[in-house]
Design a protein around this motif. Structure first.
Motif, PDB file in Angstrom:
ATOM      1  N   GLN A  11       1.254  17.122  40.623  1.00 24.84           N
ATOM      2  CA  GLN A  11       1.166  18.273  39.740  1.00 24.84           C
ATOM      3  C   GLN A  11       2.545  18.860  39.419  1.00 24.84           C
ATOM      4  OE1 GLN A  11      -1.510  19.009  38.280  1.00 24.84           O
ATOM      5  NE2 GLN A  11      -1.338  21.093  37.473  1.00 24.84           N
ATOM      6  N   SER A  12       3.472  18.794  40.357  1.00 27.59           N
ATOM      7  CA  SER A  12       4.771  19.441  40.159  1.00 27.59           C
ATOM      8  C   SER A  12       5.873  18.483  39.727  1.00 27.59           C
ATOM      9  CB  SER A  12       5.203  20.138  41.457  1.00 27.59           C
ATOM     10  OG  SER A  12       5.331  19.206  42.519  1.00 27.59           O
ATOM     11  N   SER A  13       5.671  17.170  39.884  1.00 30.70           N
ATOM     12  CA  SER A  13       6.755  16.218  39.622  1.00 30.70           C
ATOM     13  C   SER A  13       6.551  15.344  38.394  1.00 30.70           C
ATOM     14  CB  SER A  13       6.946  15.310  40.854  1.00 30.70           C
ATOM     15  OG  SER A  13       7.263  16.068  42.002  1.00 30.70           O
ATOM     16  N   PHE A  14       5.316  15.233  37.908  1.00 32.51           N
ATOM     17  CA  PHE A  14       5.053  14.404  36.732  1.00 32.51           C
ATOM     18  C   PHE A  14       4.994  15.264  35.470  1.00 32.51           C
ATOM     19  CE2 PHE A  14       3.954  11.476  40.017  1.00 32.51           C
ATOM     20  CZ  PHE A  14       4.126  10.206  39.473  1.00 32.51           C
ATOM     21  N   ARG A  15       5.311  14.652  34.338  1.00 30.94           N
ATOM     22  CA  ARG A  15       5.255  15.357  33.066  1.00 30.94           C
ATOM     23  C   ARG A  15       3.823  15.817  32.789  1.00 30.94           C
ATOM     24  NH1 ARG A  15       7.659  11.341  28.683  1.00 30.94           N
ATOM     25  NH2 ARG A  15       5.799  10.247  29.426  1.00 30.94           N
ATOM     26  N   PRO A  16       3.656  16.981  32.143  1.00 33.45           N
ATOM     27  CA  PRO A  16       2.303  17.493  31.899  1.00 33.45           C
ATOM     28  C   PRO A  16       1.392  16.489  31.202  1.00 33.45           C
ATOM     29  CG  PRO A  16       3.918  19.184  31.429  1.00 33.45           C
ATOM     30  CD  PRO A  16       4.699  17.930  31.718  1.00 33.45           C
ATOM     31  N   GLU A  17       1.939  15.739  30.251  1.00 36.27           N
ATOM     32  CA  GLU A  17       1.100  14.784  29.515  1.00 36.27           C
ATOM     33  C   GLU A  17       0.690  13.584  30.362  1.00 36.27           C
ATOM     34  OE1 GLU A  17       5.435  14.082  28.075  1.00 36.27           O
ATOM     35  OE2 GLU A  17       4.154  15.741  28.771  1.00 36.27           O
ATOM     36  N   ASP A  18       1.347  13.382  31.512  1.00 37.60           N
ATOM     37  CA  ASP A  18       1.028  12.250  32.379  1.00 37.60           C
ATOM     38  C   ASP A  18       0.131  12.640  33.554  1.00 37.60           C
ATOM     39  OD1 ASP A  18       2.480  10.407  30.931  1.00 37.60           O
ATOM     40  OD2 ASP A  18       4.329  10.747  32.049  1.00 37.60           O
ATOM     41  N   ARG A  19      -0.074  13.938  33.742  1.00 41.90           N
ATOM     42  CA  ARG A  19      -0.742  14.374  34.966  1.00 41.90           C
ATOM     43  C   ARG A  19      -2.208  13.966  35.033  1.00 41.90           C
ATOM     44  NH1 ARG A  19       2.002  20.404  35.142  1.00 41.90           N
ATOM     45  NH2 ARG A  19       4.129  19.658  35.597  1.00 41.90           N
ATOM     46  N   ALA A  20      -2.924  14.077  33.920  1.00 44.65           N
ATOM     47  CA  ALA A  20      -4.355  13.729  33.948  1.00 44.65           C
ATOM     48  C   ALA A  20      -4.551  12.273  34.347  1.00 44.65           C
ATOM     49  CB  ALA A  20      -4.991  14.005  32.593  1.00 44.65           C
ATOM     50  N   ARG A  21      -3.755  11.386  33.745  1.00 45.61           N
ATOM     51  CA  ARG A  21      -3.883   9.967  34.072  1.00 45.61           C
ATOM     52  C   ARG A  21      -3.445   9.702  35.520  1.00 45.61           C
ATOM     53  NH1 ARG A  21      -6.633   5.835  31.336  1.00 45.61           N
ATOM     54  NH2 ARG A  21      -5.844   3.845  32.103  1.00 45.61           N
ATOM     55  N   ALA A  22      -2.361  10.380  35.955  1.00 47.58           N
ATOM     56  CA  ALA A  22      -1.893  10.192  37.322  1.00 47.58           C
ATOM     57  C   ALA A  22      -2.920  10.704  38.323  1.00 47.58           C
ATOM     58  CB  ALA A  22      -0.559  10.912  37.523  1.00 47.58           C
ATOM     59  N   ILE A  23      -3.514  11.865  38.027  1.00 49.09           N
ATOM     60  CA  ILE A  23      -4.553  12.399  38.907  1.00 49.09           C
ATOM     61  C   ILE A  23      -5.769  11.479  38.919  1.00 49.09           C
ATOM     62  CG2 ILE A  23      -6.221  14.282  39.173  1.00 49.09           C
ATOM     63  CD1 ILE A  23      -4.019  16.181  38.192  1.00 49.09           C
ATOM     64  N   GLY A  24      -6.094  10.922  37.741  1.00 52.54           N
ATOM     65  CA  GLY A  24      -7.202   9.978  37.684  1.00 52.54           C
ATOM     66  C   GLY A  24      -6.948   8.760  38.551  1.00 52.54           C
ATOM     67  N   THR A  25      -5.704   8.249  38.500  1.00 56.88           N
ATOM     68  CA  THR A  25      -5.354   7.110  39.348  1.00 56.88           C
ATOM     69  C   THR A  25      -5.450   7.489  40.819  1.00 56.88           C
ATOM     70  OG1 THR A  25      -3.853   6.241  37.656  1.00 56.88           O
ATOM     71  CG2 THR A  25      -3.531   5.458  39.914  1.00 56.88           C
ATOM     72  N   TRP A  26      -4.903   8.672  41.167  1.00 64.59           N
ATOM     73  CA  TRP A  26      -4.990   9.139  42.553  1.00 64.59           C
ATOM     74  C   TRP A  26      -6.445   9.273  42.986  1.00 64.59           C
ATOM     75  CZ3 TRP A  26      -7.418  13.227  44.789  1.00 64.59           C
ATOM     76  CH2 TRP A  26      -7.113  13.505  46.115  1.00 64.59           C
ATOM     77  N   ALA A  27      -7.270   9.883  42.125  1.00 66.84           N
ATOM     78  CA  ALA A  27      -8.672  10.090  42.474  1.00 66.84           C
ATOM     79  C   ALA A  27      -9.396   8.762  42.647  1.00 66.84           C
ATOM     80  CB  ALA A  27      -9.364  10.930  41.403  1.00 66.84           C
ATOM     81  N   GLY A  28      -9.083   7.802  41.759  1.00 61.96           N
ATOM     82  CA  GLY A  28      -9.720   6.499  41.865  1.00 61.96           C
ATOM     83  C   GLY A  28      -9.355   5.794  43.155  1.00 61.96           C
TER      84      GLY A  28
END
Length: 474
Positions: A136-153
């Motif tokens: 949430q604090s280190s990735f660009r805002p536009e990349d966070r949803a996809r990054a969180i999705g990857t983390w969640a998966g």
């Protein structure tokens, strides 16, 4: 003690860059290992019980000792990351977890294994909230949803693949290796984190650590867990004493949090309807998830006569569907809002659990896989939208606290459900070795779990009415 931290925001990382990919691997792998150990042990409980001469309550403590420490201290882990540096605390947690895993691998009795699991849970409490806070604090805002999705998966896969991996290890090695394999994986996480993860912390944090809140919360959860697991066999005086300790500590926690300059639980976060609803839904759904995974693997081995590996293979639909669907569901929820996936997901899970309720001696693959596919579809639908909604409802400066709260709520739900449901449905002592008793208790447990999932879906549907998209606060 007064702590004042003022730090500039780190340079934001692109998810598609080499650094971004390595950083995302580091945080997903590390938190995945911690989540894996929350479920991998479940498949081995009958084997561990036979090897160590454990009762059912002993096996509950092997499972819940880890979750108890994780749930009690995860809020502190998130707060420490915001103050001292998220990468720093994450690394301490990973190293701690590796050493505790080695201790569990060397355990010689039920009691020594429970102690090792508690220590292991402390390490997990330090590293788990840091993973999401780093994203949430280190990735660009536009990349966070996809990054969180990857983390969640990946996190969902780690949770779901535990029984499969545990079954393979039990068929080829021994239960001790379930813990030993964590050590080299943790070493890899440390190397990746040092190389790719930028340091970050809350922009401005003042005040002393919330020691009182930490102690009250841990005591309240510990006393409640003891009451649920051991209370039915304890004397009336001990039960009364446990109730006094649990209620008094819970009240003390609330008072301490309201008075603390920097509380572990900033109650202002719950002013957000999305945050409050998502956490209530988390409590219900993750309680149901922990309970069904606890009783399912025992039922498959004790009553259906499946081997540990066969029981683990039954979880493969969950692994595959979480991997494929979680990132896409995160993006969908970002566009449409979290209400539909967070309402539909628990209902699908409940339908799958009701199919699985028919497992009995002689149950075949068709019934089990059918129920698991439906259950997996529901889980993949809800996991990443839930995570994204929680983080988007909190300010970036409280990302660690928000992640810690949600993780604590999830683990507390699991802890209490695993402690409460077996005695509630009449399972105790060595019933886990008796196919008749186990089947009767298992079937009742699935109905309770389905009810919790239904309640979770209804909470999301009514609590998130009017939400369209998740908007991250600043």
């Amino acid at each position: 003690m007064m702590v004042v931290v003022t730090a500039p925001s780190p340079e934001l990382v692109s998810r598609t860059s080499a650094q971004g990919r390595l950083a995302l691997t580091a945080v997903t792998l590390g938190s995945g290992i911690a989540l894996l150990d929350g479920t991998i042990v479940g498949i081995a409980l009958p084997t561990i019980g036979r090897g160590l001469g454990s009762s059912l309550s002993g096996l509950q403590w092997v499972n819940n000792g880890y979750i108890l420490a994780l749930a009690s201290l995860i809020l502190l882990g998130g707060s420490l990351g915001d103050r001292l540096g998220r990468r720093r605390v994450y690394l301490v947690g990973v190293v701690w977890f590796a050493l505790a895993s080695l201790g569990c691998a060397l355990a010689w009795s039920t009691e020594s294994l429970v102690v090792g699991r508690v220590v292991q849970g402390i390490g997990a409490a330090l590293l788990t909230p840091g993973a999401l806070a780093i994203i949430q604090s280190s990735f660009r805002p536009e990349d966070r949803a996809r990054a969180i999705g990857t983390w969640a998966g990946v996190s969902g896969i780690a949770t779901a693949i535990g029984p499969f991996l545990g079954g393979w290890v039990l068929d080829h090695l021994s239960w001790h290796w379930l813990f030993a394999i964590n050590v080299p994986l943790c070493v890899l996480v440390v190397v990746l984190t040092l190389r790719a993860v930028p340091e970050s912390r809350g922009v401005s944090v003042t005040g002393g650590f919330d020691v009182a809140g930490t102690v009250y919360g841990a005591v309240a959860l510990g006393a409640t867990t003891w009451l649920l697991i051991s209370g039915p066999e304890a004397s009336a005086a001990l039960v009364l004493g446990g109730l006094v300790v649990a209620v008094g500590s819970a009240a003390g926690f609330v008072v301490a949090e309201r008075r603390a300059a920097q509380p572990l639980v900033p109650f202002g976060l719950f002013a957000s309807r999305v945050f409050a609803t998502a956490n209530l839904m988390t409590f219900l759904v993750y309680g149901a998830l922990g309970a069904i995974m606890f009783v399912l693997v025992v039922q498959l081995q004790t009553s259906a006569g499946w081997s540990p590996l066969e029981s683990g293979l039954a979880t493969l639909p969950v692994t595959v569907l979480l991997l494929v669907l979680s990132p896409r569901m995160a993006e969908l929820a970002q566009r449409t809002g979290p209400r539909l996936p967070m309402s539909l997901g628990p209902l699908l899970c409940a339908a799958g659990v009701l199919v699985l309720s028919a497992i009995e001696p002689g149950a075949g693959w068709g019934l089990v896989l059918g129920g698991m596919v439906v259950f997996a579809l529901g889980l993949a639908t809800l996991v990443s939208p839930l995570t994204a909604a929680v983080l988007a409802a909190a300010p970036d400066r409280l990302a660690g606290s928000a992640s810690g709260i949600n993780n604590a709520v999830a683990r507390t739900g699991t802890l209490l459900a695993v402690a409460a449901i077996p005695p509630l449905v009449g399972l105790s002592g060595d019933d886990y070795t008796d196919p008749t008793a186990m089947t009767q208790g298992y079937r009742l447990a699935t109905f309770v779990v389905a009810g919790l999932l239904l309640a979770g879906g209804l909470v999301s549907w009514f609590g998130l009415a009017g939400t369209r998209g998740t908007t991250t606060q600043r």
